[in-house]
Structures are given as C-alpha cells and as structure tokens.
Design a protein around this motif. Structure first.
Motif, PDB file in Angstrom:
ATOM      1  N   LYS A 113       0.777  -1.276   0.032  1.00 20.28           N
ATOM      2  CA  LYS A 113      -0.034  -0.067   0.082  1.00 20.28           C
ATOM      3  C   LYS A 113       0.749   1.252   0.042  1.00 20.28           C
ATOM      4  CE  LYS A 113      -2.014  -1.317   3.778  1.00 20.28           C
ATOM      5  NZ  LYS A 113      -3.141  -1.266   4.942  1.00 20.28           N
ATOM      6  N   GLU A 114       1.968   1.088   0.736  1.00 25.16           N
ATOM      7  CA  GLU A 114       2.914   2.248   0.733  1.00 25.16           C
ATOM      8  C   GLU A 114       3.598   2.399  -0.599  1.00 25.16           C
ATOM      9  OE1 GLU A 114       6.626   3.979   3.693  1.00 25.16           O
ATOM     10  OE2 GLU A 114       5.593   1.996   4.039  1.00 25.16           O
ATOM     11  N   TYR A 115       3.958   1.413  -1.124  1.00 23.67           N
ATOM     12  CA  TYR A 115       4.823   1.568  -2.245  1.00 23.67           C
ATOM     13  C   TYR A 115       4.017   0.953  -3.644  1.00 23.67           C
ATOM     14  CZ  TYR A 115       8.708   2.362   1.139  1.00 23.67           C
ATOM     15  OH  TYR A 115       9.358   2.859   2.320  1.00 23.67           O
ATOM     16  N   LYS A 116       3.013   1.798  -4.093  1.00 22.91           N
ATOM     17  CA  LYS A 116       2.101   1.209  -5.007  1.00 22.91           C
ATOM     18  C   LYS A 116       2.769   1.033  -6.171  1.00 22.91           C
ATOM     19  CE  LYS A 116      -2.126   2.961  -3.045  1.00 22.91           C
ATOM     20  NZ  LYS A 116      -2.647   1.522  -2.711  1.00 22.91           N
ATOM     21  N   ASP A 117       3.869   1.842  -6.686  1.00 20.74           N
ATOM     22  CA  ASP A 117       4.418   1.577  -7.855  1.00 20.74           C
ATOM     23  C   ASP A 117       5.696   0.619  -7.917  1.00 20.74           C
ATOM     24  OD1 ASP A 117       3.188   3.835  -8.851  1.00 20.74           O
ATOM     25  OD2 ASP A 117       4.880   5.292  -8.438  1.00 20.74           O
ATOM     26  N   VAL A 118       5.905   0.026  -6.659  1.00 20.85           N
ATOM     27  CA  VAL A 118       6.675  -1.405  -6.665  1.00 20.85           C
ATOM     28  C   VAL A 118       5.800  -2.591  -6.768  1.00 20.85           C
ATOM     29  CG1 VAL A 118       8.417  -2.426  -5.378  1.00 20.85           C
ATOM     30  CG2 VAL A 118       8.266  -0.045  -5.621  1.00 20.85           C
ATOM     31  N   LYS A 119       6.559  -3.506  -7.648  1.00 21.52           N
ATOM     32  CA  LYS A 119       5.791  -4.747  -7.557  1.00 21.52           C
ATOM     33  C   LYS A 119       6.195  -5.768  -6.419  1.00 21.52           C
ATOM     34  CE  LYS A 119       3.935  -3.560 -11.587  1.00 21.52           C
ATOM     35  NZ  LYS A 119       2.827  -3.150 -11.634  1.00 21.52           N
ATOM     36  N   PHE A 120       5.485  -6.649  -5.878  1.00 25.90           N
ATOM     37  CA  PHE A 120       6.131  -7.682  -4.778  1.00 25.90           C
ATOM     38  C   PHE A 120       5.522  -9.050  -5.206  1.00 25.90           C
ATOM     39  CE2 PHE A 120       5.444  -3.473  -2.552  1.00 25.90           C
ATOM     40  CZ  PHE A 120       6.707  -3.430  -1.810  1.00 25.90           C
ATOM     41  N   ILE A 121       6.773  -9.812  -4.772  1.00 27.42           N
ATOM     42  CA  ILE A 121       6.467 -11.206  -5.109  1.00 27.42           C
ATOM     43  C   ILE A 121       6.685 -11.889  -3.733  1.00 27.42           C
ATOM     44  CG2 ILE A 121       7.304 -13.457  -6.076  1.00 27.42           C
ATOM     45  CD1 ILE A 121       8.401 -11.708  -8.380  1.00 27.42           C
ATOM     46  N   LEU A 122       5.469 -12.543  -3.165  1.00 27.11           N
ATOM     47  CA  LEU A 122       5.657 -13.185  -1.901  1.00 27.11           C
ATOM     48  C   LEU A 122       5.257 -14.633  -2.049  1.00 27.11           C
ATOM     49  CD1 LEU A 122       5.741 -12.733   1.096  1.00 27.11           C
ATOM     50  CD2 LEU A 122       3.186 -12.332   1.261  1.00 27.11           C
ATOM     51  N   ILE A 123       6.082 -15.588  -1.676  1.00 26.71           N
ATOM     52  CA  ILE A 123       6.282 -17.036  -1.975  1.00 26.71           C
ATOM     53  C   ILE A 123       6.040 -17.635  -0.569  1.00 26.71           C
ATOM     54  CG2 ILE A 123       7.636 -18.794  -2.542  1.00 26.71           C
ATOM     55  CD1 ILE A 123       9.374 -17.199  -4.413  1.00 26.71           C
ATOM     56  N   ASP A 124       4.927 -18.578  -0.548  1.00 22.31           N
ATOM     57  CA  ASP A 124       4.440 -19.375   0.402  1.00 22.31           C
ATOM     58  C   ASP A 124       3.798 -18.758   1.502  1.00 22.31           C
ATOM     59  OD1 ASP A 124       4.406 -22.035  -0.499  1.00 22.31           O
ATOM     60  OD2 ASP A 124       6.298 -22.509   0.291  1.00 22.31           O
ATOM     61  N   ALA A 125       3.278 -17.303   1.160  1.00 21.10           N
ATOM     62  CA  ALA A 125       2.398 -16.897   2.370  1.00 21.10           C
ATOM     63  C   ALA A 125       1.624 -15.604   1.599  1.00 21.10           C
ATOM     64  CB  ALA A 125       3.270 -16.002   3.301  1.00 21.10           C
ATOM     65  N   GLU A 126       0.591 -15.273   2.157  1.00 22.67           N
ATOM     66  CA  GLU A 126      -0.262 -14.209   1.683  1.00 22.67           C
ATOM     67  C   GLU A 126      -0.096 -12.720   2.648  1.00 22.67           C
ATOM     68  OE1 GLU A 126      -4.439 -15.085   0.366  1.00 22.67           O
ATOM     69  OE2 GLU A 126      -4.011 -16.795   1.884  1.00 22.67           O
ATOM     70  N   PRO A 127      -0.318 -11.735   2.013  1.00 23.63           N
ATOM     71  CA  PRO A 127       0.058 -10.463   2.708  1.00 23.63           C
ATOM     72  C   PRO A 127      -1.054 -10.317   3.657  1.00 23.63           C
ATOM     73  CG  PRO A 127       0.082 -10.128   0.482  1.00 23.63           C
ATOM     74  CD  PRO A 127      -0.414 -11.520   0.730  1.00 23.63           C
TER      75      PRO A 127
END
Length: 358
Positions: A113-127
């Motif tokens: 939410k803070e860095y909306k222009d950045v893509k995130f990949i999260l493995i084996d977990a949900e935000p």
C-alpha cells in the motif's frame, strides 16, 4: 567414524560460510539503482535451501536480461528489521521485490500500500495484517503458494513404503507452510501403512523460541536413539542439527523445499518445490509488463510445482514406479491431501499411524 563425519560436515559448513556466507561477495558491483531486489530474514543466504535457490534464479535472470539486482538481508528477526530492508530496497530503486517467505507477510501487507509503484512477489504466504488477521493481495503483489501438504504426503508415503515405521517430524516453527508439510507427511504415512498392513509411530514437534540448535540436535538424537529411523526436517533452522543427529546415529533425514542430497549421505530424499522455475516465470512476466498482480497462483502436483527427489534419493526399496504411481494419483485428484486448516491432527482420521506430539 560418526564423529569424523559430523566434524567433516561442520568444516564443510564453515567453508561455505567463509566462501559465500559473506554472501555479499556474490552481489553485483555497487551502482546507483537495482531494479530487482530480494529481501530476506536474518539467516544465511547461500544455505542450499530456499534463499539460495531464489537468489540464484534472480541472479541468472538479471544477468541474462541485463537487469540490475541485489539482495537485502535483515539485521535481525523482527518486523522492524524486515520493514527496514524493504525501505532500503525501494530507496535503492527496486521496481520488483521478492520477499523471502512467511516472515514478510505482515510487512508486505503494509508495503504494497505504501509503495504502489513497486511490484512484490511473496512466496508461500499471503499479505496479512498482523493485528486484524485480514489477508489482502494488492494489485501490485503476486502471491505464490506451493502445495506443501502434497510434498509432505510424498515424503511420508515413500518413507513407510521404504520399510520405515518409526518416523519423526521436526518443524522449524508453527506456521501454515510447516504445518501443511507435517499434516501431509502424516497422511502419506497413513496411506502407505494401510496398503502394507503395518503400524507407524511418529514423533512430532514444532520448534518455539526456546529451541536452539543444541536443543534440536539433542532432541533428534534422543529420537534416533529410541528407535526413530528417519526424520522429516522442515525449515532451515532444523535441517543442519537434524543432519548432524542423523550422522551421529547412522539414521536418515528427509529434507524439504530443495534437493539437499549434497548436504549429507543421510538425506534419504527431499520434498521439492519449483521455486526457481516459478520465480523465473514471474520475473519474465514482470519484464514483459504482464505482472500478475492481485492474484495468488497455486503450484502443486497438477502443474508439476512440487515433487519428491528421486534422482538423488537413497531409498532402500521405494522405487521410481511406486513414486510415479502415487504422484499421478495426487496429480489427477484421486488423492486429496488435507491442509493444516482442516482441524487438529485428530481430524486427519489416522488409524495405523500413532502420533506423539512433543
């Protein structure tokens, strides 16, 4: 001889730490910005496990595609430290951040939410918001979930089919991924025990903050000395001490997440996830402006996202044809493996497998 093996293993680990355990030596030369960042917890990077595979995939992709890349390791295991490494990565120009597993679920929940222009990949977990327990995957976040329960099932099934009826499960912590491994392990052992008409005993433990390397080594050694033949070790905190205990007692270990056969002759097999392949595909999608944000992708037997290492396995009797048969049944849905959220262990309906929770 056993002490010699343990000492050799210890020296080998020291050599790894000396050669790349200042893993920063593997980093690209310093520059202003890094497009791809990997953020990790306070453990080792080049540990032969998840972190090393993920970083190797990122490095390979970055080198081949001419994309700058860097990893950032938290100074300690805390939410504050995890937030600091993400902030640091963004300050250094990160356009896509690969978060190293379950430790980052709360931090990514807020960072997306803070860095909306950045893509995130999260493995084996949900935000997940730590306070409310609310899960939310932002449009700039891709979640990858591997079927740990299926990988665990293959581990338990193969162990019993290989003639081992005294088993152990050692989980580094009690989180969904580790619990899925354990639940799957018990169900696989149950299926094999019913087919073979045998009874199976499983010693079962999730580590807490009170468990350190020595306590894990001591506990696993006690298991082995009391008759346990093989222990399924899940999580990098537990793998090394369990291997040392197996070396000392001439017993076996089943590893998790990546092929750990090179770590010790005691590694009977590994329950593997296609971390490298999946991460490479996501980075390709990012590079092609097709990043699958806002979604969770599931990788299981059906799409070959998990498997049991047979190529480097050290089974006594469990065969490739037996493996192919059970894998195909999971793949086509003939076998459905319950996850941790099905209830407590009693909800698994075990009859031939007795579990001693320690």
């Amino acid at each position: 001889m056993k002490k010699v093996l343990v000492l050799l293993l210890s020296f080998a680990m020291v050599a790894v730490m000396a050669g790349c355990g200042a893993p920063e030596e593997e980093q690209p030369e310093e520059q202003i910005d890094y497009d791809i960042a990997m953020v990790t917890d306070a453990g080792m990077i080049m540990d032969g496990g998840y972190s090393e595979v993920a970083w190797t995939a990122i490095s390979k992709f970055g080198s081949e595609k001419g994309v700058s890349h860097k990893y950032y390791k938290a100074s300690e295991a805390s939410e504050t430290a995890y937030k600091e490494v993400i902030d640091n990565a963004v300050d250094k120009g990160a356009k896509v951040i690969v978060a190293d597993g379950y430790s980052f679920e709360d931090v990514v929940y807020n960072a997306q939410k803070e860095y909306k222009d950045v893509k995130f990949i999260l493995i084996d977990a949900e935000p997940v918001d730590q306070e409310s327990g609310k899960a939310k995957t932002g449009d700039n976040t891709a979640v990858v979930i591997f079927a740990s329960e299926q990988a665990g099932y293959l581990a338990g099934y193969s162990a019993v089919k290989d003639g081992k009826t005294q088993l152990g499960f050692m989980g580094s912590t009690k989180n969904p991924t580790i619990m899925d491994y354990g639940y799957g392990f018990l169900q696989g052992a149950e299926a094999a025990s019913q087919e073979d008409g045998v009874s199976v005993n499983v010693k079962y433990h999730y580590c807490t903050d009170d468990d350190d390397r020595n306590s894990i080594l001591d506990m696993t050694s006690e298991w082995y000395q009391s008759g346990t033949e093989a222990v399924f070790a899940c999580g990098r905190q537990v793998e090394q001490p369990v291997i040392e205990a197996a070396e000392l007692n001439d017993k076996k270990i089943i590893a998790a997440e990546t092929d750990k056969s090179q770590m010790s002759d005691t590694v009977m097999t590994s329950a593997v996830k296609d971390i490298s392949g999946v991460l490479e595909e996501l980075l390709k999608q990012y590079k092609s402006d097709e990043f699958p944000g806002g979604s969770a992708e599931y990788y299981n037997a059906e799409n070959n996202g998990i498997w049991l290492d047979m190529e480097n396995s050290r089974f006594s009797s469990f065969s490739k044809s037996q493996y192919d048969s059970i894998f195909d049944k999971i793949k086509d849905g003939s076998i459905v493996v319950k996850k941790y959220n099905s209830g407590d262990i009693s909800s698994l309906g075990l009859s031939n497998v007795s579990v001693s929770e320690i």
